[in-house]
Design a protein around this motif. Sequence first.
Motif, PDB file in Angstrom:
ATOM      1  N   ALA A  26      14.674  29.605  -1.465  1.00 42.92           N
ATOM      2  CA  ALA A  26      13.001  29.538  -1.479  1.00 42.92           C
ATOM      3  C   ALA A  26      13.187  30.398  -0.095  1.00 42.92           C
ATOM      4  O   ALA A  26      12.072  30.472   0.120  1.00 42.92           O
ATOM      5  CB  ALA A  26      12.640  28.288  -1.281  1.00 42.92           C
ATOM      6  N   ALA A  27      13.942  30.090   1.118  1.00 39.51           N
ATOM      7  CA  ALA A  27      13.675  31.082   2.511  1.00 39.51           C
ATOM      8  C   ALA A  27      13.703  32.166   2.437  1.00 39.51           C
ATOM      9  O   ALA A  27      13.651  32.937   3.207  1.00 39.51           O
ATOM     10  CB  ALA A  27      14.566  30.550   3.073  1.00 39.51           C
ATOM     11  N   GLY A  28      14.105  32.985   1.321  1.00 38.18           N
ATOM     12  CA  GLY A  28      14.578  34.352   0.755  1.00 38.18           C
ATOM     13  C   GLY A  28      15.766  34.451   2.185  1.00 38.18           C
ATOM     14  O   GLY A  28      15.930  36.098   2.497  1.00 38.18           O
ATOM     15  N   LYS A  29      16.918  34.123   2.025  1.00 39.73           N
ATOM     16  CA  LYS A  29      17.859  33.954   3.438  1.00 39.73           C
ATOM     17  C   LYS A  29      19.574  34.321   2.152  1.00 39.73           C
ATOM     18  O   LYS A  29      19.846  33.748   1.381  1.00 39.73           O
ATOM     19  CB  LYS A  29      18.041  32.220   4.635  1.00 39.73           C
ATOM     20  CG  LYS A  29      16.942  32.660   5.024  1.00 39.73           C
ATOM     21  CD  LYS A  29      16.773  31.607   6.093  1.00 39.73           C
ATOM     22  CE  LYS A  29      17.969  32.265   7.110  1.00 39.73           C
ATOM     23  NZ  LYS A  29      18.345  30.824   7.896  1.00 39.73           N
ATOM     24  N   ALA A  30      20.272  34.809   2.876  1.00 39.62           N
ATOM     25  CA  ALA A  30      21.292  35.158   2.712  1.00 39.62           C
ATOM     26  C   ALA A  30      22.491  33.740   3.200  1.00 39.62           C
ATOM     27  O   ALA A  30      21.559  33.587   3.680  1.00 39.62           O
ATOM     28  CB  ALA A  30      21.965  36.398   3.016  1.00 39.62           C
ATOM     29  N   GLY A  31      23.725  33.907   2.222  1.00 39.42           N
ATOM     30  CA  GLY A  31      24.383  32.251   3.155  1.00 39.42           C
ATOM     31  C   GLY A  31      25.870  32.575   2.575  1.00 39.42           C
ATOM     32  O   GLY A  31      26.287  33.468   1.454  1.00 39.42           O
ATOM     33  N   SER A  32      26.745  31.980   2.976  1.00 35.55           N
ATOM     34  CA  SER A  32      27.873  31.615   2.757  1.00 35.55           C
ATOM     35  C   SER A  32      27.886  29.829   2.498  1.00 35.55           C
ATOM     36  O   SER A  32      27.944  29.603   3.195  1.00 35.55           O
ATOM     37  CB  SER A  32      28.934  31.963   3.842  1.00 35.55           C
ATOM     38  OG  SER A  32      30.200  31.527   3.512  1.00 35.55           O
ATOM     39  N   LEU A  33      28.629  29.592   0.681  1.00 38.29           N
ATOM     40  CA  LEU A  33      29.051  28.732   1.005  1.00 38.29           C
ATOM     41  C   LEU A  33      30.302  28.522   0.866  1.00 38.29           C
ATOM     42  O   LEU A  33      30.645  29.026   0.095  1.00 38.29           O
ATOM     43  CB  LEU A  33      28.283  28.092  -0.288  1.00 38.29           C
ATOM     44  CG  LEU A  33      26.575  28.648  -0.790  1.00 38.29           C
ATOM     45  CD1 LEU A  33      26.215  27.808  -2.237  1.00 38.29           C
ATOM     46  CD2 LEU A  33      26.368  27.980   1.018  1.00 38.29           C
ATOM     47  N   ILE A  34      30.828  27.872   1.402  1.00 38.06           N
ATOM     48  CA  ILE A  34      32.841  27.480   0.848  1.00 38.06           C
ATOM     49  C   ILE A  34      32.726  26.300   0.849  1.00 38.06           C
ATOM     50  O   ILE A  34      32.879  24.569   1.229  1.00 38.06           O
ATOM     51  CB  ILE A  34      33.151  27.611   2.657  1.00 38.06           C
ATOM     52  CG1 ILE A  34      32.724  29.086   3.204  1.00 38.06           C
ATOM     53  CG2 ILE A  34      34.913  27.051   2.399  1.00 38.06           C
ATOM     54  CD1 ILE A  34      32.740  29.371   4.175  1.00 38.06           C
ATOM     55  N   ASN A  35      33.815  25.643  -0.226  1.00 40.45           N
ATOM     56  CA  ASN A  35      34.150  24.380  -0.476  1.00 40.45           C
ATOM     57  C   ASN A  35      35.427  24.244  -0.286  1.00 40.45           C
ATOM     58  O   ASN A  35      36.076  25.088  -0.676  1.00 40.45           O
ATOM     59  CB  ASN A  35      33.519  23.937  -2.430  1.00 40.45           C
ATOM     60  CG  ASN A  35      32.823  24.410  -2.799  1.00 40.45           C
ATOM     61  OD1 ASN A  35      32.017  23.315  -2.194  1.00 40.45           O
ATOM     62  ND2 ASN A  35      32.393  24.991  -3.572  1.00 40.45           N
ATOM     63  N   ILE A  36      35.807  22.948  -0.128  1.00 43.86           N
ATOM     64  CA  ILE A  36      37.409  23.304   0.150  1.00 43.86           C
ATOM     65  C   ILE A  36      37.924  22.554  -0.782  1.00 43.86           C
ATOM     66  O   ILE A  36      37.559  21.195  -1.073  1.00 43.86           O
ATOM     67  CB  ILE A  36      37.427  21.895   1.460  1.00 43.86           C
ATOM     68  CG1 ILE A  36      36.313  21.911   2.833  1.00 43.86           C
ATOM     69  CG2 ILE A  36      39.047  22.018   2.083  1.00 43.86           C
ATOM     70  CD1 ILE A  36      37.645  23.088   4.176  1.00 43.86           C
ATOM     71  N   SER A  37      38.869  23.046  -1.636  1.00 39.23           N
ATOM     72  CA  SER A  37      39.007  22.802  -2.181  1.00 39.23           C
ATOM     73  C   SER A  37      40.870  22.650  -2.558  1.00 39.23           C
ATOM     74  O   SER A  37      41.124  21.783  -2.087  1.00 39.23           O
ATOM     75  CB  SER A  37      39.515  24.545  -3.627  1.00 39.23           C
ATOM     76  OG  SER A  37      40.024  24.002  -4.642  1.00 39.23           O
ATOM     77  N   SER A  38      41.523  22.970  -2.751  1.00 45.01           N
ATOM     78  CA  SER A  38      43.052  22.354  -2.839  1.00 45.01           C
ATOM     79  C   SER A  38      44.139  23.843  -4.137  1.00 45.01           C
ATOM     80  O   SER A  38      43.688  24.549  -4.370  1.00 45.01           O
ATOM     81  CB  SER A  38      43.467  21.197  -3.117  1.00 45.01           C
ATOM     82  OG  SER A  38      44.660  20.736  -3.066  1.00 45.01           O
TER      83      SER A  38
ATOM     84  N   ASN B 208      32.660  30.474  -2.220  1.00 45.46           N
ATOM     85  CA  ASN B 208      34.297  31.218  -2.046  1.00 45.46           C
ATOM     86  C   ASN B 208      34.776  29.356  -1.816  1.00 45.46           C
ATOM     87  O   ASN B 208      34.081  28.429  -1.405  1.00 45.46           O
ATOM     88  CB  ASN B 208      34.394  31.766  -1.310  1.00 45.46           C
ATOM     89  CG  ASN B 208      34.244  33.117  -1.416  1.00 45.46           C
ATOM     90  OD1 ASN B 208      34.889  33.976  -2.285  1.00 45.46           O
ATOM     91  ND2 ASN B 208      33.014  33.607  -0.524  1.00 45.46           N
ATOM     92  N   THR B 209      36.274  29.577  -2.161  1.00 49.54           N
ATOM     93  CA  THR B 209      36.899  28.203  -1.878  1.00 49.54           C
ATOM     94  C   THR B 209      37.828  28.720  -1.138  1.00 49.54           C
ATOM     95  O   THR B 209      38.562  29.469  -0.446  1.00 49.54           O
ATOM     96  CB  THR B 209      37.474  27.206  -3.117  1.00 49.54           C
ATOM     97  OG1 THR B 209      38.949  28.455  -3.912  1.00 49.54           O
ATOM     98  CG2 THR B 209      36.407  27.453  -4.109  1.00 49.54           C
ATOM     99  N   ILE B 210      38.914  27.530   0.106  1.00 48.47           N
ATOM    100  CA  ILE B 210      39.173  27.464   0.575  1.00 48.47           C
ATOM    101  C   ILE B 210      40.144  26.386   0.463  1.00 48.47           C
ATOM    102  O   ILE B 210      40.146  25.255   0.185  1.00 48.47           O
ATOM    103  CB  ILE B 210      39.110  26.906   2.112  1.00 48.47           C
ATOM    104  CG1 ILE B 210      37.945  27.895   3.272  1.00 48.47           C
ATOM    105  CG2 ILE B 210      40.126  26.852   2.424  1.00 48.47           C
ATOM    106  CD1 ILE B 210      37.792  27.535   4.407  1.00 48.47           C
ATOM    107  N   CYS B 211      41.416  26.944   0.486  1.00 48.07           N
ATOM    108  CA  CYS B 211      42.715  26.573  -0.793  1.00 48.07           C
ATOM    109  C   CYS B 211      43.502  25.644   0.023  1.00 48.07           C
ATOM    110  O   CYS B 211      44.893  26.331  -0.091  1.00 48.07           O
ATOM    111  CB  CYS B 211      43.183  26.375  -1.904  1.00 48.07           C
ATOM    112  SG  CYS B 211      41.919  27.125  -3.467  1.00 48.07           S
ATOM    113  N   PRO B 212      43.854  24.330   1.264  1.00 48.28           N
ATOM    114  CA  PRO B 212      44.987  23.857   1.896  1.00 48.28           C
ATOM    115  C   PRO B 212      46.458  23.601   1.269  1.00 48.28           C
ATOM    116  O   PRO B 212      46.161  22.907   0.003  1.00 48.28           O
ATOM    117  CB  PRO B 212      44.269  23.205   2.107  1.00 48.28           C
ATOM    118  CG  PRO B 212      43.219  23.245   2.305  1.00 48.28           C
ATOM    119  CD  PRO B 212      42.909  23.452   1.033  1.00 48.28           C
TER     120      PRO B 212
END
Length: 254
Positions: A134-146, A185-189
Amino acid sequence: MTLPAVPSFRLDGKRALVTGASSGIGEACAVALAAAGAEVTLAARRADKLRTLEDAIKGQGWQARSLAMDVTDISETTAKIAEAGPFDILVNSAGLARHSAALETQEADFDAVSDINVKAAYFLSVAVAKGLVAAGKAGSLINISSQMGHVGGVDRAVYCATKHAVEGFTKAMAIEFGPHNIRVNTICPTFILTDLTRPTFGDPVKRQWIEDKIALPRVGEVEDISGAAVFLASDAAGMITGSALLIDGGWTAA
């Protein structure tokens, strides 16, 4: 000669939302993002813990604010994100694990773990993405997975199922949101030493099992995860989307 440009890991001027920020990996990621220059909104159910962390971050001269919410309440979460956003960065660290043998799985446990690890994570990502579009902005979504989103584990059928699901919707959202320059993206610890995992690490048999699976000569710390969050949030990771960053000490390599 003209040298290549050096990508920046700084997050100055960016607004970040970190869920599960009241402890463990979420807390460490929030601190790291704030140290890198982001204005961080700390989200979790425990308002008192959030205020303590907010004060500590501000005490370092960094920017933070608290937002008490239960991510499993989808309508409340969506409304609060719409009001407080848009957020350039999301680190979704809210999660739950209830381990048991698959033959002994209780429906209530399955639902509880799925509701927070999959349903809440899915609609959280959607809510933040909607604000960015809605704001016309770029972004980074990070899910902490495993790491358990890539392998199986004894007594972890439900947990593995939810984290495999997170990997799936992350890839699908990366394709859908890519034209808006929103990366997902995900981070998988691997097993990370936190207050919640201390009982596991305190059991000599379980700790030995973990150490035997990890190629490196130590167990994981929250700082191992927070640095990766800063990287994926920054312009240095500008061409990374739909990927899983495994921080497992070599667990899945075997």
